[in-house]
Design a protein around this motif. Structure first.
Motif, PDB file in Angstrom:
ATOM      1  N   MET A  29     -25.929 -17.932  13.636  1.00 51.81           N
ATOM      2  CA  MET A  29     -26.019 -18.711  12.404  1.00 51.81           C
ATOM      3  C   MET A  29     -24.738 -19.468  12.169  1.00 51.81           C
ATOM      4  N   LEU A  30     -24.894 -20.603  11.432  1.00 52.65           N
ATOM      5  CA  LEU A  30     -23.743 -21.481  11.260  1.00 52.65           C
ATOM      6  C   LEU A  30     -22.997 -21.225   9.975  1.00 52.65           C
ATOM      7  N   ASP A  31     -23.257 -20.104   9.329  1.00 55.11           N
ATOM      8  CA  ASP A  31     -22.576 -19.856   8.062  1.00 55.11           C
ATOM      9  C   ASP A  31     -21.077 -19.744   8.301  1.00 55.11           C
ATOM     10  N   SER A  32     -20.395 -20.858   8.133  1.00 56.36           N
ATOM     11  CA  SER A  32     -18.958 -20.815   8.384  1.00 56.36           C
ATOM     12  C   SER A  32     -18.232 -20.407   7.119  1.00 56.36           C
ATOM     13  N   ALA A  33     -16.944 -20.299   7.220  1.00 52.50           N
ATOM     14  CA  ALA A  33     -16.163 -19.822   6.083  1.00 52.50           C
ATOM     15  C   ALA A  33     -16.322 -20.766   4.904  1.00 52.50           C
ATOM     16  N   PRO A  34     -16.383 -20.217   3.686  1.00 51.83           N
ATOM     17  CA  PRO A  34     -16.604 -21.042   2.508  1.00 51.83           C
ATOM     18  C   PRO A  34     -15.530 -22.102   2.309  1.00 51.83           C
ATOM     19  N   HIS A  35     -14.346 -21.852   2.841  1.00 50.66           N
ATOM     20  CA  HIS A  35     -13.261 -22.778   2.509  1.00 50.66           C
ATOM     21  C   HIS A  35     -13.148 -23.930   3.479  1.00 50.66           C
ATOM     22  N   SER A  36     -14.210 -24.158   4.228  1.00 53.43           N
ATOM     23  CA  SER A  36     -14.167 -25.305   5.124  1.00 53.43           C
ATOM     24  C   SER A  36     -15.057 -26.396   4.566  1.00 53.43           C
ATOM     25  N   THR A  37     -15.168 -27.476   5.299  1.00 61.48           N
ATOM     26  CA  THR A  37     -15.988 -28.597   4.854  1.00 61.48           C
ATOM     27  C   THR A  37     -17.459 -28.200   4.820  1.00 61.48           C
ATOM     28  N   GLY A  38     -18.236 -28.885   4.003  1.00 61.10           N
ATOM     29  CA  GLY A  38     -19.661 -28.580   3.892  1.00 61.10           C
ATOM     30  C   GLY A  38     -19.986 -27.903   2.576  1.00 61.10           C
ATOM     31  N   LEU A  39     -21.284 -27.651   2.378  1.00 69.40           N
ATOM     32  CA  LEU A  39     -21.745 -26.940   1.179  1.00 69.40           C
ATOM     33  C   LEU A  39     -22.094 -25.518   1.578  1.00 69.40           C
ATOM     34  N   HIS A  40     -21.510 -24.548   0.885  1.00 71.91           N
ATOM     35  CA  HIS A  40     -21.742 -23.145   1.228  1.00 71.91           C
ATOM     36  C   HIS A  40     -22.148 -22.375  -0.011  1.00 71.91           C
ATOM     37  N   CYS A  41     -23.158 -21.536   0.150  1.00 70.01           N
ATOM     38  CA  CYS A  41     -23.596 -20.700  -0.951  1.00 70.01           C
ATOM     39  C   CYS A  41     -23.533 -19.249  -0.510  1.00 70.01           C
ATOM     40  N   ARG A  42     -23.092 -18.406  -1.439  1.00 67.40           N
ATOM     41  CA  ARG A  42     -23.017 -16.972  -1.134  1.00 67.40           C
ATOM     42  C   ARG A  42     -23.710 -16.177  -2.222  1.00 67.40           C
ATOM     43  N   MET A  69     -20.789 -20.970  -5.071  1.00 66.94           N
ATOM     44  CA  MET A  69     -20.979 -22.109  -4.185  1.00 66.94           C
ATOM     45  C   MET A  69     -19.633 -22.793  -3.969  1.00 66.94           C
ATOM     46  N   TRP A  70     -19.470 -23.343  -2.784  1.00 70.71           N
ATOM     47  CA  TRP A  70     -18.278 -24.117  -2.462  1.00 70.71           C
ATOM     48  C   TRP A  70     -18.701 -25.451  -1.907  1.00 70.71           C
ATOM     49  N   LEU A  71     -17.994 -26.480  -2.317  1.00 74.13           N
ATOM     50  CA  LEU A  71     -18.274 -27.817  -1.812  1.00 74.13           C
ATOM     51  C   LEU A  71     -16.993 -28.349  -1.185  1.00 74.13           C
ATOM     52  N   ASP A  72     -17.034 -28.537   0.118  1.00 72.26           N
ATOM     53  CA  ASP A  72     -15.863 -29.010   0.858  1.00 72.26           C
ATOM     54  C   ASP A  72     -14.612 -28.208   0.504  1.00 72.26           C
ATOM     55  N   GLY A  73     -14.769 -26.900   0.476  1.00 67.84           N
ATOM     56  CA  GLY A  73     -13.627 -26.034   0.291  1.00 67.84           C
ATOM     57  C   GLY A  73     -13.303 -25.662  -1.137  1.00 67.84           C
ATOM     58  N   ALA A  74     -13.818 -26.424  -2.107  1.00 64.81           N
ATOM     59  CA  ALA A  74     -13.505 -26.128  -3.501  1.00 64.81           C
ATOM     60  C   ALA A  74     -14.703 -25.461  -4.162  1.00 64.81           C
ATOM     61  N   PRO A  75     -14.470 -24.539  -5.091  1.00 65.05           N
ATOM     62  CA  PRO A  75     -15.592 -23.925  -5.807  1.00 65.05           C
ATOM     63  C   PRO A  75     -16.428 -25.010  -6.492  1.00 65.05           C
ATOM     64  N   TYR A  76     -17.742 -24.821  -6.440  1.00 67.08           N
ATOM     65  CA  TYR A  76     -18.664 -25.844  -6.942  1.00 67.08           C
ATOM     66  C   TYR A  76     -19.564 -25.216  -7.992  1.00 67.08           C
ATOM     67  N   VAL A  77     -19.375 -25.631  -9.253  1.00 70.36           N
ATOM     68  CA  VAL A  77     -20.197 -25.099 -10.342  1.00 70.36           C
ATOM     69  C   VAL A  77     -20.779 -26.280 -11.125  1.00 70.36           C
ATOM     70  N   PRO A  78     -21.889 -26.837 -10.649  1.00 68.62           N
ATOM     71  CA  PRO A  78     -22.431 -28.012 -11.337  1.00 68.62           C
ATOM     72  C   PRO A  78     -22.975 -27.634 -12.711  1.00 68.62           C
ATOM     73  N   LEU A  79     -22.607 -28.410 -13.710  1.00 66.28           N
ATOM     74  CA  LEU A  79     -23.032 -28.104 -15.081  1.00 66.28           C
ATOM     75  C   LEU A  79     -24.335 -28.792 -15.432  1.00 66.28           C
ATOM     76  N   SER A  80     -24.617 -29.894 -14.744  1.00 64.78           N
ATOM     77  CA  SER A  80     -25.805 -30.682 -15.075  1.00 64.78           C
ATOM     78  C   SER A  80     -26.131 -31.526 -13.846  1.00 64.78           C
ATOM     79  N   PRO A  81     -27.325 -32.091 -13.773  1.00 66.29           N
ATOM     80  CA  PRO A  81     -27.639 -32.983 -12.652  1.00 66.29           C
ATOM     81  C   PRO A  81     -26.621 -34.121 -12.538  1.00 66.29           C
TER      82      PRO A  81
END
Lengths: 516, 335
Positions: A1-14, A67-79
């Motif tokens: 599986m390609l689940d790479s480390a959250p702190h790299s590029t890409g969108l990652h969910c845990r 969730m992380w987006l390109d290494g930074a924590p990603y917490v979307p508040l709205s669309p």
């Protein structure tokens, strides 16, 4: 599986979880997608795909997980916040304003301005550019009304891509498109991928997933149950992953025993919809009605069920000539039709399932001229049991999944035992598990002596169920094939208009939600 | 094709349920049968009974009912129209024109009063028929169709007597609104009877229940074997007839027919139905809710008069009540 480390590029969910009240719809899901990658998401309806997408797109908030987006924590508040972060969701339903032009739709709510006024020239120029980039061939100055579904879907995609998102979620973009039209969408997905956009692609059509996905992730009951490499995955693996058991289209009812003809149709015509349709339907027979979309199949069904008037021809039921001036006449004669458009024509979504089921039969449910809720409820629970409907019969139908709604619709028309049962697209928008259940219901009906007409765009479905296949093209009956002679090639050759039909067939035939 | 041999209530169904489950069922049932607006009505009534000692007297409560009876009768028809997803703007004007016709025939032509009354009721039903035919076979949106008939009816009501009111009904007729029926005002009894009949039709008769299906999705209803056009026409006819019936009560109370009677009632009628929980998009609403909506508006008007709120401010409070009622209803629906 390609689940790479959250702190790299890409969108990652845990460990993403989501519950509504006590119902957990998403159970600790891990997920990753990298730039330039197409990850397909499959699963039955209710498996949690939509919830997952909505979390990523900021529509709903997860109960747990990160969730992380390109290494930074990603917490979307709205669309809007998600879009600002470069994450766009393209909805399955097309939501364009039909009276506005293509360009106005693309720029809706964010028109470029010059000196405080909308800069129409710039808007059209940019629209033309983005339409061309995505291969959508349409004049940005024309109004949307009347454009084909494929082009409208293309415009919807352009709209989403205007902000140049780096992450795009496609939620069943081809659900309402034919195969040739779907090709346009694939081309757009490939173009995006080449530009380094990360794509999450949700679809029920397994053929197309094998064509475009780099990686396939399968959800079941809110869990991530399996994943495969796009190059090596097979249809069987995907289906079995989604259902958790074996799937087959083959649900053959026993051959009709006698030559007892129930329904005789002779020279049926109505305007430009269909012309000179003649066929016989025997007791216990399942007759398939195949053809391209727009060939007039549904219209024939509607005429037989009294929904549309006929202009010429004759319908005989058990030898008696029928005059159908309203659906009521057909229902009383014992011809019922399950329409293809569950939401628009089949069910009153805001009403309870039990009430929907009782609707056509209320007059026969009266006692001393009155309908009592207890009888409606009793009928509801009886049909719930008989058709294995999972959901509360007393709640509005739209609280149920697509598969269960479809079962409610079937149950509605099978309160009384009909003479002729017509079903139009019996498994549209239905997940694999419910599909098998519906095939089994249809098979059982025929086995008990009911005559069935199955109208379907899904060729495997027609061939798996029917004793005999009628093929329509441009409103006319082109062929009458017994099951053994009905190969996909044969059917397509008859379905495609013109002498060179067979040659075009592969590109054009509508095969619906294929494979699943 | 035998149907439903076993659909009777199943006596064994609840036998195996535990106590807590039965309790939950009870709470659910209460929630289902006590509509949200009732809580609003209780709240409003409590507030006014604190603010005014006169509020909770029998005489005053009868006043509330009497004052609201014509709006209530029209609201019963309006609720039906709104359930099928339509709207009837003509009710107030129909009230006026049917009452004027009645009075005019009686006074100027010496027509027996019973006949002229029947003519007035028939005119109400006829305008409803026109509304119904225009909005079904004529394919005109009900808002537009009834806007047109509203305009025509209020014009005719003025035209008949050139704008002057007609007075002098038979004595027994004007006594109707002061009569008591087992101690209750007769007009309130009429109101309740109308509601009971409409509710019976709406809940127990297949043709009445079909109205919800039509309001929910007309094409689904048609394909389910319902004669949707006929049902819709019936509803508009009923609404027109009830408006004319309301006109009789107004005529009796005032002992006169005013060509502009009822014209101001239209918005109250729609407000009653909406506060009662119906959605203007159709498919929901009912007579219980409408009745409670009627009581809310009645109590608000009466209570505000009792505590000397300026009559000019009263519509403002009604407006606020509409918004609160609809918002609470939305919340309840999405919960």
């Amino acid at each position: 599986m390609l689940d790479s480390a959250p702190h790299s590029t890409g969108l990652h969910c845990r460990g993403l979880c989501k519950s509504y009240g006590q119902i957990q719809v998403l159970k600790s899901v891990d997920f990753s997608v990298l730039p330039g990658q197409v990850v397909a998401l499959i699963g039955e309806n209710g498996a949690g795909k939509s919830t997952f997408n909505n979390i990523i797109a900021g529509v709903v908030k997860p109960s747990e997980g990160q969730m992380w987006l390109d290494g930074a924590p990603y917490v979307p508040l709205s669309p809007a916040d998600a879009i600002h972060n470069g994450v766009a969701l393209i909805h399955q339903e097309i939501r364009l304003l039909p009276e506005l032009t293509v360009a106005e739709n693309i720029f809706l709510g964010r028109q470029p301005t010059r000196a405080g006024r909308v800069d129409r020239a710039e808007m059209v120029r940019q629209s033309r550019e983005i339409l061309r980039a995505l291969g959508v061939n349409v004049d940005p100055n024309r109004v949307v009304r009347g454009l084909s579904m494929a082009v409208q879907q293309g415009i919807e995609i352009c709209k989403a891509l205007l902000r140049k998102p780096r992450y795009v979620i496609f939620d069943e973009p081809t659900a309402s498109l034919g195969e040739a039209d779907a090709e346009l969408i694939f081309e757009q997905v490939r173009l995006l991928k080449q530009n380094g956009t990360a794509i999450i692609y949700v679809s029920h059509r397994l053929d197309e997933i094998m064509t475009i996905a780099d990686h396939v992730v399968c959800f079941r009951d809110g869990n991530r149950v399996a994943d495969w490499d796009g190059a090596s995955v097979t249809k069987e693996k995907m289906i079995n992953g989604m259902v958790g058991r074996e799937f087959t289209f083959e649900h053959r009812a026993p051959e009709p025993s006698g030559e007892n003809v129930v329904l005789q149709v002779r020279g049926l015509s109505r305007g430009r919809a269909f012309r000179d349709i003649s066929f016989d339907l025997r007791q216990g027979e399942i007759l398939g009605l195949a053809g391209l979309i727009g060939a007039g199949r549904s219209e024939v069904g509607r005429a037989l069920s009294g929904a549309d008037p006929i202009e010429a021809g004759e319908i005989r039921l058990d030898g008696r000539v029928l005059r159908l001036s309203s659906p009521r006449d057909a229902i009383e004669a014992g011809i019922v039709m399950v329409s293809e458009d569950r939401k628009g024509l089949g069910l009153s979504l805001d009403q309870s399932a039990a009430r929907n089921i009782a609707q056509p039969w209320e007059r026969s449910l009266t006692r001393a001229g009155m309908v009592f809720p207890s009888r409606i409820d009793a009928l509801g629970s009886r049909q719930k049991e008989r058709f294995d409907i999972r959901g509360q019969m007393g709640l509005p139908v739209n609280s149920m999944s697509g598969g269960n709604q479809q079962k409610v619709l079937l149950a509605k028309w099978l309160v009384k035992t009909p003479r002729v049962f017509i079903v139009d697209e019996p498994t549209r928008g239905v997940d694999v598990g419910a599909k098998m259940a519906i095939y089994e219901i249809i098979r059982g009906l025929a086995a008990s002596g009911i005559s069935v007409i199955v109208i379907s765009s899904e060729l495997e479905e027609v061939l798996g169920l029917c004793h005999r296949v009628l093929v329509m093209s441009e409103g006319r009956l082109q062929g009458d094939l017994p099951r053994d002679a009905a190969t996909p090639e044969q059917v397509m050759a008859l379905a495609v208009p013109g002498a060179d039909g067979a040659a075009k067939a592969n590109g054009n035939i509508e095969r619906g939600g294929n494979g699943a | 094709m035998t149907l439903l041999d076993q659909t009777g209530p199943n006596p064994g169904a609840s036998a195996g349920k535990g106590k807590t489950e039965a309790g939950m069922d009870f709470v659910k049932k209460v929630q289902r049968y006590i509509p949200g607006p009732l809580i609003g009505l209780i709240l409003v009534s409590v507030v006014f009974s604190v603010l005014s000692p006169y509020f909770l007297t029998t005489r005053n409560l009868f006043n509330v009912f009497s004052q609201m009876s014509e709006i209530g009768i029209m609201a019963a028809g309006a609720a039906l129209v709104i359930i099928i997803g339509g709207i009837d703007l003509s009710v107030g004007a129909v009230l006026a024109v049917s009452l004027m016709l009645n009075a005019w025939l009686y006074r100027d032509f010496g027509v027996p009063f019973v006949i002229s009354t029947l003519a007035g009721l028939a005119l109400g039903a006829f305008v409803g028929l026109v509304n119904g035919i225009l909005s079904t076979y004529g394919r005109i949106q009900p808002f537009v169709a009834t806007l047109a008939t509203m305009s025509a009816c209020s014009g005719l009501a003025l035209f008949i007597t050139n704008g002057s009111p007609v007075t002098g009904f038979p004595e027994w007729f004007s006594e109707i609104t002061s009569a008591r029926f087992f101690g209750l005002p007769l007009e309130f009894v009429i109101l309740v009877v109308v509601y009971l009949i409409v509710a019976y039709w709406l809940y127990f008769r297949p043709s009445g229940r079909a109205l919800y299906a039509i309001g929910g999705n007309e094409e689904v209803a048609r394909l389910s074997g319902i004669n949707t056009r006929r049902a819709k026409v019936m509803v508009y006819v009923t609404a027109g007839f009830l408006a004319a019936l309301a006109g009789l009560i107004v005529g009796s109370r005032l002992d006169a027919a005013h060509p502009t009677a009822g014209v101001n009632d239209l918005l109250s009628v729609i407000a009653v139905v909406v506060i009662g929980g119906a959605s203007l998009s159709g498919g929901s609403g009912g007579m219980m809710g409408t009745f409670i909506g009627l009581m809310i508006i009645g109590v608000l008007r009466n209570g505000m008069a009792l505590i000397n709120v300026s009559p000019n401010l009263q519509p403002v409070v009604i407006g606020v009540a509409i918004i609160i009622a609809v918002m609470l209803d939305r919340r309840a629906a999405t919960r």
